[in-house]
Write a protein that holds these residues in place. Structure first.
Motif, PDB file in Angstrom:
ATOM      1  N   LEU A  10      65.896  17.453 -29.027  1.00 63.04           N
ATOM      2  CA  LEU A  10      65.718  16.269 -28.196  1.00 63.04           C
ATOM      3  C   LEU A  10      66.569  16.357 -26.934  1.00 63.04           C
ATOM      4  N   THR A  11      67.773  16.902 -27.046  1.00 60.14           N
ATOM      5  CA  THR A  11      68.642  17.050 -25.875  1.00 60.14           C
ATOM      6  C   THR A  11      68.024  17.992 -24.852  1.00 60.14           C
ATOM      7  N   ILE A  12      67.524  19.136 -25.308  1.00 62.85           N
ATOM      8  CA  ILE A  12      66.934  20.105 -24.384  1.00 62.85           C
ATOM      9  C   ILE A  12      65.668  19.548 -23.750  1.00 62.85           C
ATOM     10  N   TYR A  13      64.848  18.858 -24.521  1.00 63.18           N
ATOM     11  CA  TYR A  13      63.634  18.260 -23.954  1.00 63.18           C
ATOM     12  C   TYR A  13      63.981  17.220 -22.887  1.00 63.18           C
ATOM     13  N   ILE A  14      64.969  16.374 -23.176  1.00 61.46           N
ATOM     14  CA  ILE A  14      65.342  15.321 -22.221  1.00 61.46           C
ATOM     15  C   ILE A  14      65.953  15.925 -20.961  1.00 61.46           C
ATOM     16  N   VAL A  15      66.847  16.887 -21.132  1.00 58.81           N
ATOM     17  CA  VAL A  15      67.484  17.531 -19.970  1.00 58.81           C
ATOM     18  C   VAL A  15      66.438  18.244 -19.123  1.00 58.81           C
ATOM     19  N   THR A  16      65.507  18.929 -19.778  1.00 60.57           N
ATOM     20  CA  THR A  16      64.446  19.622 -19.049  1.00 60.57           C
ATOM     21  C   THR A  16      63.600  18.637 -18.255  1.00 60.57           C
ATOM     22  N   PHE A  17      63.263  17.499 -18.866  1.00 60.49           N
ATOM     23  CA  PHE A  17      62.427  16.513 -18.177  1.00 60.49           C
ATOM     24  C   PHE A  17      63.169  15.871 -17.011  1.00 60.49           C
ATOM     25  N   ILE A  18      64.418  15.465 -17.241  1.00 57.48           N
ATOM     26  CA  ILE A  18      65.181  14.760 -16.207  1.00 57.48           C
ATOM     27  C   ILE A  18      65.471  15.660 -15.009  1.00 57.48           C
ATOM     28  N   THR A  19      65.788  16.923 -15.261  1.00 61.01           N
ATOM     29  CA  THR A  19      66.107  17.836 -14.161  1.00 61.01           C
ATOM     30  C   THR A  19      64.860  18.490 -13.576  1.00 61.01           C
ATOM     31  N   GLY A  20      63.903  18.818 -14.430  1.00 61.44           N
ATOM     32  CA  GLY A  20      62.739  19.558 -13.963  1.00 61.44           C
ATOM     33  C   GLY A  20      61.730  18.715 -13.204  1.00 61.44           C
ATOM     34  N   PHE A  21      61.528  17.469 -13.631  1.00 56.25           N
ATOM     35  CA  PHE A  21      60.481  16.659 -12.999  1.00 56.25           C
ATOM     36  C   PHE A  21      60.784  16.357 -11.531  1.00 56.25           C
ATOM     37  N   PRO A  22      61.959  15.817 -11.179  1.00 52.98           N
ATOM     38  CA  PRO A  22      62.213  15.559  -9.757  1.00 52.98           C
ATOM     39  C   PRO A  22      62.277  16.833  -8.920  1.00 52.98           C
ATOM     40  N   ALA A  23      62.814  17.916  -9.495  1.00 51.87           N
ATOM     41  CA  ALA A  23      62.892  19.172  -8.741  1.00 51.87           C
ATOM     42  C   ALA A  23      61.497  19.717  -8.445  1.00 51.87           C
ATOM     43  N   ASN A  24      60.598  19.631  -9.411  1.00 50.38           N
ATOM     44  CA  ASN A  24      59.234  20.106  -9.179  1.00 50.38           C
ATOM     45  C   ASN A  24      58.457  19.183  -8.256  1.00 50.38           C
ATOM     46  N   ILE A  25      58.734  17.875  -8.318  1.00 55.20           N
ATOM     47  CA  ILE A  25      58.089  16.945  -7.377  1.00 55.20           C
ATOM     48  C   ILE A  25      58.493  17.276  -5.947  1.00 55.20           C
ATOM     49  N   TRP A 251      61.866  29.465 -37.384  1.00 53.90           N
ATOM     50  CA  TRP A 251      62.589  29.317 -36.119  1.00 53.90           C
ATOM     51  C   TRP A 251      61.654  29.233 -34.915  1.00 53.90           C
ATOM     52  N   ARG A 252      60.378  29.050 -35.161  1.00 54.60           N
ATOM     53  CA  ARG A 252      59.396  29.033 -34.067  1.00 54.60           C
ATOM     54  C   ARG A 252      59.670  27.910 -33.065  1.00 54.60           C
ATOM     55  N   ASP A 253      59.988  26.722 -33.555  1.00 56.13           N
ATOM     56  CA  ASP A 253      60.249  25.594 -32.652  1.00 56.13           C
ATOM     57  C   ASP A 253      61.506  25.809 -31.822  1.00 56.13           C
ATOM     58  N   LYS A 254      62.497  26.463 -32.384  1.00 63.95           N
ATOM     59  CA  LYS A 254      63.705  26.752 -31.615  1.00 63.95           C
ATOM     60  C   LYS A 254      63.419  27.781 -30.517  1.00 63.95           C
ATOM     61  N   ALA A 255      62.547  28.754 -30.820  1.00 61.69           N
ATOM     62  CA  ALA A 255      62.144  29.715 -29.795  1.00 61.69           C
ATOM     63  C   ALA A 255      61.365  29.022 -28.681  1.00 61.69           C
ATOM     64  N   LEU A 256      60.603  27.985 -29.057  1.00 64.28           N
ATOM     65  CA  LEU A 256      59.834  27.239 -28.064  1.00 64.28           C
ATOM     66  C   LEU A 256      60.736  26.492 -27.090  1.00 64.28           C
ATOM     67  N   LEU A 257      61.948  26.168 -27.513  1.00 68.67           N
ATOM     68  CA  LEU A 257      62.887  25.466 -26.632  1.00 68.67           C
ATOM     69  C   LEU A 257      63.181  26.277 -25.379  1.00 68.67           C
ATOM     70  N   LEU A 258      63.299  27.598 -25.520  1.00 63.92           N
ATOM     71  CA  LEU A 258      63.578  28.444 -24.361  1.00 63.92           C
ATOM     72  C   LEU A 258      62.394  28.434 -23.394  1.00 63.92           C
ATOM     73  N   SER A 259      61.174  28.425 -23.926  1.00 62.48           N
ATOM     74  CA  SER A 259      60.000  28.326 -23.057  1.00 62.48           C
ATOM     75  C   SER A 259      59.975  26.981 -22.332  1.00 62.48           C
ATOM     76  N   THR A 260      60.415  25.937 -23.018  1.00 61.45           N
ATOM     77  CA  THR A 260      60.486  24.617 -22.401  1.00 61.45           C
ATOM     78  C   THR A 260      61.463  24.602 -21.235  1.00 61.45           C
ATOM     79  N   PHE A 261      62.587  25.265 -21.430  1.00 63.11           N
ATOM     80  CA  PHE A 261      63.638  25.254 -20.415  1.00 63.11           C
ATOM     81  C   PHE A 261      63.195  25.926 -19.126  1.00 63.11           C
ATOM     82  N   ASN A 262      62.126  26.728 -19.179  1.00 62.46           N
ATOM     83  CA  ASN A 262      61.634  27.403 -17.988  1.00 62.46           C
ATOM     84  C   ASN A 262      61.213  26.424 -16.898  1.00 62.46           C
ATOM     85  N   ALA A 263      60.761  25.221 -17.300  1.00 63.36           N
ATOM     86  CA  ALA A 263      60.271  24.245 -16.321  1.00 63.36           C
ATOM     87  C   ALA A 263      61.352  23.776 -15.361  1.00 63.36           C
ATOM     88  N   CYS A 264      62.621  23.822 -15.770  1.00 63.38           N
ATOM     89  CA  CYS A 264      63.688  23.430 -14.852  1.00 63.38           C
ATOM     90  C   CYS A 264      64.375  24.645 -14.229  1.00 63.38           C
TER      91      CYS A 264
END
Length: 323
Positions: A10-25, A251-264
């Motif tokens: 949840l922390t990584i998803y929230i951080v990715t969204f908060i930092t990635g969304f305005p930067a990509n906008i 550990w598939r979901d944990k590996a997916l976290l790194l792919s998520t972090f790519n957005a920021c």
């Protein structure tokens, strides 16, 4: 069923969204204006990468909701395959667009004259359309498999999303995941590595490029390769492990976290690749800096002689340029 660590995911998803969304906008606004005025192939590719990241971030709250409910899907089930399709499709879109950018940069250094004569924005448009269609066709399996039930006796589970597959579903899904790993990750990784390794080799030998500019370009190339491997590598390795073991690794979901972090992390690539993005961000920093310093300058100018007033006003601008 996989259990992603509640606080970590949840922390990584929230951080990715908060930092990635305005930067990509910000990057989308800048590059869309640039493409509208004077389109360049690399700007078109980066703009499509931004659109892909924004789609990813728009559907990221569904993953947040899933983690918050201990990986239990408690909203309308039709949103599960839809969000999963967009979520995974945009991940593999990133690998292709990053690869296309590496090809563009390599050709510009390896064949500068020929590439400049044949360089057309329409080619980048066709390449972008091909990437979108190719990714959509390949990732349509994510939308189809949850509804695939050939026996008609055991309905697919509706309280988990993209998990709890039947044996018949796994017979289709696991080989397709392996194909996704090979076609949508391994091949782009090989192309990207070839382009950036040769890009660095050629650039390091060019005498007419400043050392600072050369180091920035080389650092960008190495950073892109590192992001490519770290963000997308573990998740695609899980495809191979799943194919061998005939089940999704825990550990598939944990590996997916790194792919998520790519957005920021992509906005960093936009910053160093596009001068338009750097100029827009610099203008914003200067505007914020001037607003913070103007009251202080005006207050100090009242206490100084008129002769020193002219010398005091340009200082904030000089400081902002240094930043």
């Amino acid at each position: 069923m996989q259990h992603c660590d509640y606080y970590l995911c949840l922390t990584i998803y929230i951080v990715t969204f908060i930092t990635g969304f305005p930067a990509n906008i910000l990057a989308f606004y800048t590059l869309s204006r640039k493409v509208w005025r004077k389109p360049a192939p690399i700007d078109i590719l980066l703009l499509n990468l931004i659109i892909s990241d924004l789609l990813f971030l728009i559907f990221l709250p569904f993953k947040m909701q899933e983690v918050a409910n201990n990986m239990v899907w408690n909203i309308d089930y039709f949103l599960c395959p839809l969000s999963g399709f967009v979520f995974y499709m945009t991940i593999y879109n990133s690998t292709f667009f990053l690869t296309a950018v590496s090809v563009e940069r390599y050709l510009g250094v390896a064949f500068p004259i020929q590439h400049s004569l044949r360089r057309r924005p329409i080619y980048a448009v066709f390449a972008s359309i091909f990437i979108w269609v190719f990714s959509i066709l390949h990732l349509s399996i994510v939308y189809i498999v949850p509804y695939y039930n050939p026996s008609g006796t055991v309905p697919p589970s509706r309280n988990v999303c993209y998990e709890g597959f039947t044996d018949a579903q796994l017979e289709i899904l696991l080989p397709v995941r392996l194909e996704l790993c090979i076609v949508l990750f391994c091949i782009p990784l090989l192309i990207c590595s070839f382009c950036y390794i040769n890009f660095i080799r050629i650039l390091s030998k060019l005498p007419n490029i400043g050392r600072r500019r050369k180091l920035r370009a080389i650092g960008l190339a190495l950073g892109t390769l590192l992001v490519f491997v770290l963000c997308f590598g573990p998740y695609n390795v899980s495809h191979v492990v799943g194919f061998i073991t005939k089940s999704s690794p825990a550990w598939r979901d944990k590996a997916l976290l790194l792919s998520t972090f790519n957005a920021c992390l992509d906005p960093i690539i936009f910053y160093f690749t596009s001068a338009a993005v750097r100029n827009t961000l610099g203008a914003m920093v200067r505007s914020i800096w001037s607003r913070c310093w103007c009251p202080q300058i005006l207050w100090s100018s009242k206490k100084e002689p008129p002769e020193t007033e002219k010398n005091s006003l340009p200082k904030p601008q000089g400081l902002t340029n240094a930043l």
